[in-house]
Write an enzyme that holds these catalytic residues in place. Structure first.
Site, short mmCIF file in Angstrom:
data_model
loop_
_atom_site.label_atom_id
_atom_site.label_comp_id
_atom_site.label_asym_id
_atom_site.label_seq_id
_atom_site.Cartn_x
_atom_site.Cartn_y
_atom_site.Cartn_z
N ASP A 9 0.84 -1.20 0.00
CA ASP A 9 0.00 0.00 0.00
C ASP A 9 0.88 1.25 0.00
O ASP A 9 1.12 1.85 1.04
CB ASP A 9 -0.95 -0.02 1.21
CG ASP A 9 -2.00 -1.11 1.09
OD1 ASP A 9 -2.53 -1.29 -0.02
OD2 ASP A 9 -2.29 -1.78 2.09
N LEU A 58 -8.64 -3.16 -7.59
CA LEU A 58 -9.17 -1.90 -8.14
C LEU A 58 -10.63 -1.67 -7.76
O LEU A 58 -11.17 -0.61 -8.04
CB LEU A 58 -9.02 -1.89 -9.66
CG LEU A 58 -7.58 -1.99 -10.18
CD1 LEU A 58 -7.55 -1.87 -11.70
CD2 LEU A 58 -6.68 -0.93 -9.55
N LYS A 59 -11.29 -2.65 -7.17
CA LYS A 59 -12.68 -2.50 -6.72
C LYS A 59 -13.54 -1.79 -7.76
O LYS A 59 -14.13 -0.73 -7.50
CB LYS A 59 -12.73 -1.78 -5.37
CG LYS A 59 -12.03 -2.57 -4.24
CD LYS A 59 -12.28 -1.93 -2.89
CE LYS A 59 -11.73 -2.75 -1.73
NZ LYS A 59 -10.27 -2.86 -1.70
N LEU A 60 -13.65 -2.39 -8.94
CA LEU A 60 -14.40 -1.77 -10.04
C LEU A 60 -15.89 -1.69 -9.72
O LEU A 60 -16.46 -2.61 -9.10
CB LEU A 60 -14.19 -2.58 -11.32
CG LEU A 60 -12.75 -2.75 -11.79
CD1 LEU A 60 -12.71 -3.65 -13.02
CD2 LEU A 60 -12.10 -1.41 -12.09
N HIS A 61 -16.52 -0.61 -10.16
CA HIS A 61 -17.97 -0.43 -9.96
C HIS A 61 -18.45 0.63 -10.95
O HIS A 61 -18.19 1.81 -10.78
CB HIS A 61 -18.24 0.03 -8.52
CG HIS A 61 -19.69 0.03 -8.14
ND1 HIS A 61 -20.13 0.10 -6.84
CD2 HIS A 61 -20.81 -0.04 -8.89
CE1 HIS A 61 -21.45 0.08 -6.80
NE2 HIS A 61 -21.89 0.01 -8.04
N ASP A 62 -19.15 0.20 -12.00
CA ASP A 62 -19.65 1.14 -13.02
C ASP A 62 -20.70 0.40 -13.84
O ASP A 62 -21.07 -0.73 -13.50
CB ASP A 62 -18.47 1.64 -13.88
CG ASP A 62 -18.69 3.06 -14.41
OD1 ASP A 62 -19.81 3.32 -14.93
OD2 ASP A 62 -17.78 3.89 -14.31
N ILE A 63 -21.15 1.00 -14.94
CA ILE A 63 -22.12 0.29 -15.78
C ILE A 63 -21.41 -0.90 -16.45
O ILE A 63 -20.18 -0.90 -16.59
CB ILE A 63 -22.77 1.21 -16.83
CG1 ILE A 63 -21.72 1.79 -17.78
CG2 ILE A 63 -23.59 2.31 -16.16
CD1 ILE A 63 -22.32 2.50 -18.98
N PRO A 64 -22.17 -1.93 -16.84
CA PRO A 64 -21.55 -3.16 -17.35
C PRO A 64 -20.55 -2.92 -18.48
O PRO A 64 -19.45 -3.48 -18.47
CB PRO A 64 -22.76 -3.98 -17.84
CG PRO A 64 -23.89 -3.53 -16.96
CD PRO A 64 -23.65 -2.06 -16.71
N GLN A 190 -6.97 -1.89 12.03
CA GLN A 190 -7.89 -3.02 11.88
C GLN A 190 -8.60 -3.24 13.22
O GLN A 190 -7.97 -3.21 14.27
CB GLN A 190 -7.13 -4.30 11.49
CG GLN A 190 -6.44 -4.21 10.14
CD GLN A 190 -7.40 -4.41 8.97
OE1 GLN A 190 -8.61 -4.41 9.13
NE2 GLN A 190 -6.85 -4.55 7.77
N ARG A 211 0.84 -4.47 6.56
CA ARG A 211 1.82 -3.88 7.47
C ARG A 211 2.61 -4.86 8.34
O ARG A 211 3.78 -4.59 8.62
CB ARG A 211 1.13 -2.80 8.32
CG ARG A 211 0.79 -1.57 7.48
CD ARG A 211 -0.28 -0.72 8.11
NE ARG A 211 -1.56 -1.41 8.11
CZ ARG A 211 -2.69 -0.91 8.62
NH1 ARG A 211 -2.68 0.29 9.17
NH2 ARG A 211 -3.81 -1.61 8.56
O1 C5P Z 1 -1.72 -3.62 6.58
P1 C5P Z 1 -2.89 -4.58 6.58
O2 C5P Z 1 -2.51 -6.02 6.81
O3 C5P Z 1 -3.99 -4.12 7.52
O4 C5P Z 1 -3.44 -4.49 5.09
C1 C5P Z 1 -4.57 -5.16 4.67
C2 C5P Z 1 -4.85 -4.89 3.24
O5 C5P Z 1 -6.15 -5.42 2.95
C3 C5P Z 1 -4.90 -3.44 2.83
O6 C5P Z 1 -4.47 -3.34 1.47
C4 C5P Z 1 -6.35 -3.07 2.97
O7 C5P Z 1 -6.75 -2.05 2.10
C5 C5P Z 1 -7.02 -4.38 2.56
N1 C5P Z 1 -8.36 -4.57 3.10
C6 C5P Z 1 -8.64 -4.59 4.45
N2 C5P Z 1 -9.91 -4.79 4.90
C7 C5P Z 1 -10.88 -4.97 4.04
C8 C5P Z 1 -10.62 -4.95 2.66
C9 C5P Z 1 -9.33 -4.76 2.23
O8 C5P Z 1 -7.75 -4.43 5.28
N3 C5P Z 1 -12.10 -5.19 4.48
#
Ligand code: C5P
Length: 231
Positions: A9, A58-64, A190, A211
């Protein structure tokens, strides 16, 4: 198979290259997301991934039609996984699957599509405000089931959803799981975390870990230790 995809990230190309070189031998693949892709583009994404399996988040979200075009645009990267919002609806999900199948006919590489269900940053109040029917757990199951019906290969889910989704969706659906913390590593932002072995035991197919590896004093050693704990 090493189930760990390390989340890089960052928007910084040199940092991403350095981390990729250090950890690639000890993980199952690399996850690059929107921030890196938008800052650095296709060519640098391909360069950082190198020969490692790529998870393009990329978490895409748009029209088909637009989502299908986006899948076509990144197909040359041959990512192992690509994410798409399941809340984009059946037609969008089916269009993405059709495009992945067409790309595979051209290149021999089938991109696995993963549905994003409910972002873990949203609670029941947030769902209500955007007109989605909660509680969040029910919406996760509804969208995961839609994703499977439309031909997606799996979903992203929290470690605490794995066991229920595995029971509901069967053994072949990919459950790719972030929110993982090996014993002793900082939880950071988290809220609910699980250990790597515990998540695999619950039924996770792959783990996304950022991380605890990338911020470790020795990222290669951290990745190696996680792999060893899962062997
Ligand atoms: O550093 P860490 O282990 O928390 O990174 C987790 C990765 O998973 C990050 O890229 C974060 O954007 C992604 N992620 C998340 N929780 C979600 C969806 C994706 O932590 N629900």
């Amino acid at each position: 198979m090493n189930p760990v995809f390390v989340a890089l990230d960052t928007t910084d190309l040199a940092r991403a290259r350095q981390l990729a070189a250090l950890v690639s031998p000890h993980v199952g693949g690399l996850k690059l997301g929107l921030e890196f892709f938008l800052a650095q583009g296709l060519a640098n994404t391909a360069d950082v991934a190198g020969a490692a399996p790529l998870f393009l988040d990329l978490k895409l979200h748009d029209i088909p039609n637009t989502v299908a075009g986006a899948v076509r645009a990144i197909a040359g990267l041959k990512p192992e996984f690509l994410t798409i919002h399941a809340s984009g609806g059946a037609a969008m999900l089916r269009a993405a699957v059709a495009e992945a199948v067409e790309a595979a006919a051209r290149s021999g590489h089938r991109i696995k599509l993963l549905g994003v269900t409910v972002l873990t940053s949203l609670d029941d109040g947030d769902l209500d405000a955007i007109g989605q029917r909660g509680p969040a757990g029910d919406q996760v199951r509804r969208l995961a089931s839609l994703a499977r019906t439309c031909g997606l290969d799996g979903v992203i889910c929290s470690p605490f959803e794995v066991a229920a989704l595995r029971a509901e969706l069967g053994p072949d659906f990919q459950l790719v799981v972030p929110g993982i913390r090996p014993a002793g590593s900082a939880v950071g932002d988290q809220k609910r975390v699980m250990g790597p072995a515990q998540a695999i035991e619950a039924g996770a197919s792959r783990l996304v870990i950022g991380r605890p590896i990338t911020d470790a004093p020795d990222p290669a050693a951290a990745a190696r230790a996680i792999a060893a704990s899962l062997a």
